[in-house]
Design a protein around this motif. Structure first.
Motif, PDB file in Angstrom:
ATOM      1  N   GLU A  40       0.802  -1.307  -0.025  1.00 23.97           N
ATOM      2  CA  GLU A  40       0.006  -0.119   0.089  1.00 23.97           C
ATOM      3  C   GLU A  40       1.028   1.278   0.082  1.00 23.97           C
ATOM      4  OE1 GLU A  40      -3.051   0.031  -0.696  1.00 23.97           O
ATOM      5  OE2 GLU A  40      -3.253  -2.269  -0.542  1.00 23.97           O
ATOM      6  N   ALA A  41       1.958   1.323   0.823  1.00 21.61           N
ATOM      7  CA  ALA A  41       2.589   2.384   0.933  1.00 21.61           C
ATOM      8  C   ALA A  41       3.604   2.706  -0.561  1.00 21.61           C
ATOM      9  CB  ALA A  41       3.910   2.171   1.999  1.00 21.61           C
ATOM     10  N   ASP A  42       4.141   1.632  -0.957  1.00 24.94           N
ATOM     11  CA  ASP A  42       4.862   1.738  -2.372  1.00 24.94           C
ATOM     12  C   ASP A  42       3.808   1.985  -3.591  1.00 24.94           C
ATOM     13  OD1 ASP A  42       7.039   0.902  -1.054  1.00 24.94           O
ATOM     14  OD2 ASP A  42       7.110  -1.139  -2.057  1.00 24.94           O
ATOM     15  N   LEU A  43       2.551   1.720  -3.521  1.00 26.74           N
ATOM     16  CA  LEU A  43       1.487   1.733  -4.433  1.00 26.74           C
ATOM     17  C   LEU A  43       1.232   3.379  -4.222  1.00 26.74           C
ATOM     18  CD1 LEU A  43      -0.060   0.977  -6.559  1.00 26.74           C
ATOM     19  CD2 LEU A  43      -1.855   0.274  -4.969  1.00 26.74           C
ATOM     20  N   GLN A  44       0.873   3.875  -3.182  1.00 26.09           N
ATOM     21  CA  GLN A  44       0.713   5.353  -2.745  1.00 26.09           C
ATOM     22  C   GLN A  44       1.750   6.188  -3.510  1.00 26.09           C
ATOM     23  OE1 GLN A  44      -2.090   6.441  -1.915  1.00 26.09           O
ATOM     24  NE2 GLN A  44      -1.313   8.581  -2.155  1.00 26.09           N
ATOM     25  N   GLN A  45       3.185   5.866  -2.911  1.00 22.17           N
ATOM     26  CA  GLN A  45       4.277   6.604  -3.520  1.00 22.17           C
ATOM     27  C   GLN A  45       4.232   6.644  -4.995  1.00 22.17           C
ATOM     28  OE1 GLN A  45       8.048   5.132  -1.767  1.00 22.17           O
ATOM     29  NE2 GLN A  45       9.058   6.841  -2.574  1.00 22.17           N
ATOM     30  N   ALA A  46       4.033   5.369  -5.761  1.00 21.70           N
ATOM     31  CA  ALA A  46       4.126   5.381  -7.173  1.00 21.70           C
ATOM     32  C   ALA A  46       3.052   6.289  -7.600  1.00 21.70           C
ATOM     33  CB  ALA A  46       4.109   3.816  -7.641  1.00 21.70           C
ATOM     34  N   LEU A  47       1.987   6.264  -7.232  1.00 27.34           N
ATOM     35  CA  LEU A  47       0.802   7.001  -7.698  1.00 27.34           C
ATOM     36  C   LEU A  47       1.045   8.299  -7.721  1.00 27.34           C
ATOM     37  CD1 LEU A  47      -2.232   5.021  -6.118  1.00 27.34           C
ATOM     38  CD2 LEU A  47      -1.762   5.563  -8.526  1.00 27.34           C
ATOM     39  N   GLU A  48       1.666   8.865  -6.372  1.00 28.20           N
ATOM     40  CA  GLU A  48       1.855  10.146  -6.344  1.00 28.20           C
ATOM     41  C   GLU A  48       3.125  10.664  -7.049  1.00 28.20           C
ATOM     42  OE1 GLU A  48       0.391  12.473  -4.175  1.00 28.20           O
ATOM     43  OE2 GLU A  48      -0.670  10.982  -3.253  1.00 28.20           O
ATOM     44  N   ALA A  49       3.919   9.722  -7.590  1.00 30.26           N
ATOM     45  CA  ALA A  49       4.940  10.278  -8.600  1.00 30.26           C
ATOM     46  C   ALA A  49       4.620   9.861  -9.902  1.00 30.26           C
ATOM     47  CB  ALA A  49       6.386   9.274  -8.274  1.00 30.26           C
ATOM     48  N   SER A  50       3.580   9.550 -10.246  1.00 34.63           N
ATOM     49  CA  SER A  50       3.441   9.395 -11.634  1.00 34.63           C
ATOM     50  C   SER A  50       2.314  10.436 -12.350  1.00 34.63           C
ATOM     51  CB  SER A  50       2.590   7.812 -11.590  1.00 34.63           C
ATOM     52  OG  SER A  50       3.225   7.042 -11.336  1.00 34.63           O
ATOM     53  N   SER A  51       2.382  10.513 -13.624  1.00 33.29           N
ATOM     54  CA  SER A  51       1.358  11.620 -14.200  1.00 33.29           C
ATOM     55  C   SER A  51       0.284  10.643 -14.802  1.00 33.29           C
ATOM     56  CB  SER A  51       2.240  12.156 -15.396  1.00 33.29           C
ATOM     57  OG  SER A  51       2.697  11.349 -16.588  1.00 33.29           O
ATOM     58  N   THR A  53      -0.243  10.157 -17.924  1.00 29.35           N
ATOM     59  CA  THR A  53       0.083   9.511 -18.892  1.00 29.35           C
ATOM     60  C   THR A  53       1.112   8.423 -18.738  1.00 29.35           C
ATOM     61  OG1 THR A  53       1.537  11.254 -19.839  1.00 29.35           O
ATOM     62  CG2 THR A  53      -0.678  11.459 -20.458  1.00 29.35           C
ATOM     63  N   ASP A  54       1.696   8.617 -17.754  1.00 31.16           N
ATOM     64  CA  ASP A  54       2.979   7.553 -17.457  1.00 31.16           C
ATOM     65  C   ASP A  54       2.707   6.756 -16.029  1.00 31.16           C
ATOM     66  OD1 ASP A  54       5.417   6.348 -17.273  1.00 31.16           O
ATOM     67  OD2 ASP A  54       6.647   8.166 -17.075  1.00 31.16           O
ATOM     68  N   LEU A  55       2.243   5.908 -16.066  1.00 33.15           N
ATOM     69  CA  LEU A  55       1.984   4.904 -15.017  1.00 33.15           C
ATOM     70  C   LEU A  55       2.979   3.686 -14.925  1.00 33.15           C
ATOM     71  CD1 LEU A  55      -1.824   5.069 -15.081  1.00 33.15           C
ATOM     72  CD2 LEU A  55      -0.457   6.270 -13.629  1.00 33.15           C
ATOM     73  N   HIS A  56       4.156   3.806 -15.365  1.00 30.18           N
ATOM     74  CA  HIS A  56       4.965   2.892 -15.523  1.00 30.18           C
ATOM     75  C   HIS A  56       5.678   2.335 -14.295  1.00 30.18           C
ATOM     76  CE1 HIS A  56       5.267   3.380 -19.526  1.00 30.18           C
ATOM     77  NE2 HIS A  56       6.283   2.585 -19.738  1.00 30.18           N
ATOM     78  N   THR A  57       5.572   3.571 -13.148  1.00 32.65           N
ATOM     79  CA  THR A  57       5.898   3.215 -11.672  1.00 32.65           C
ATOM     80  C   THR A  57       4.841   2.476 -11.063  1.00 32.65           C
ATOM     81  OG1 THR A  57       7.115   5.308 -11.807  1.00 32.65           O
ATOM     82  CG2 THR A  57       7.019   4.199  -9.572  1.00 32.65           C
ATOM     83  N   VAL A  58       3.674   2.723 -11.285  1.00 29.70           N
ATOM     84  CA  VAL A  58       2.650   1.901 -10.727  1.00 29.70           C
ATOM     85  C   VAL A  58       2.703   0.432 -11.261  1.00 29.70           C
ATOM     86  CG1 VAL A  58       0.225   1.617 -10.649  1.00 29.70           C
ATOM     87  CG2 VAL A  58       1.365   4.059 -10.273  1.00 29.70           C
ATOM     88  N   ALA A  59       2.679   0.260 -12.521  1.00 31.54           N
ATOM     89  CA  ALA A  59       2.968  -0.876 -12.987  1.00 31.54           C
ATOM     90  C   ALA A  59       4.169  -1.756 -12.537  1.00 31.54           C
ATOM     91  CB  ALA A  59       3.144  -0.782 -14.729  1.00 31.54           C
TER      92      ALA A  59
END
Length: 101
Positions: A40-51, A53-59
């Protein structure tokens, strides 16, 4: 081969296609200790850092935790860990001056 000597069936891999699938697997105890919270923490951090059009970090977070869950389910995983621990102990016995890594 008699039934008593047959290998235990390998559990079917969970689909783990969605964030909901991963959350459900972690809630049911699959994965490593602490994975439910860190996911949950990693997902939240990835969502906050993603635009948008670019959800590579979330993926990559999803792929990482899907792999961790599947690794935890692998019946050979515990055997491999034990073999590594046994090898480490053997190497330490052979060279007592060796430093732990």
């Amino acid at each position: 081969m008699s039934p008593e000597h047959a290998e235990a069936p390998i559990p079917a891999a969970l689909p783990l296609r969605t964030i909901g699938d991963i959350r459900a697997a972690l809630r049911s105890g699959l994965g490593f200790p602490g994975d439910q919270e860190t996911f949950e923490a990693d997902l939240q951090q990835a969502l906050e850092a993603s635009s948008e059009t670019d959800l590579h970090t979330v993926a990559s977070v999803i792929v990482d935790y899907r792999g961790r869950i599947r690794l935890y389910q692998d019946p050979d995983f515990d055997i491999a860990i034990q073999e590594g621990q046994d090898l480490t102990a053997q190497l330490k016995r052979e060279d007592p001056n060796a430093r732990a890594v």
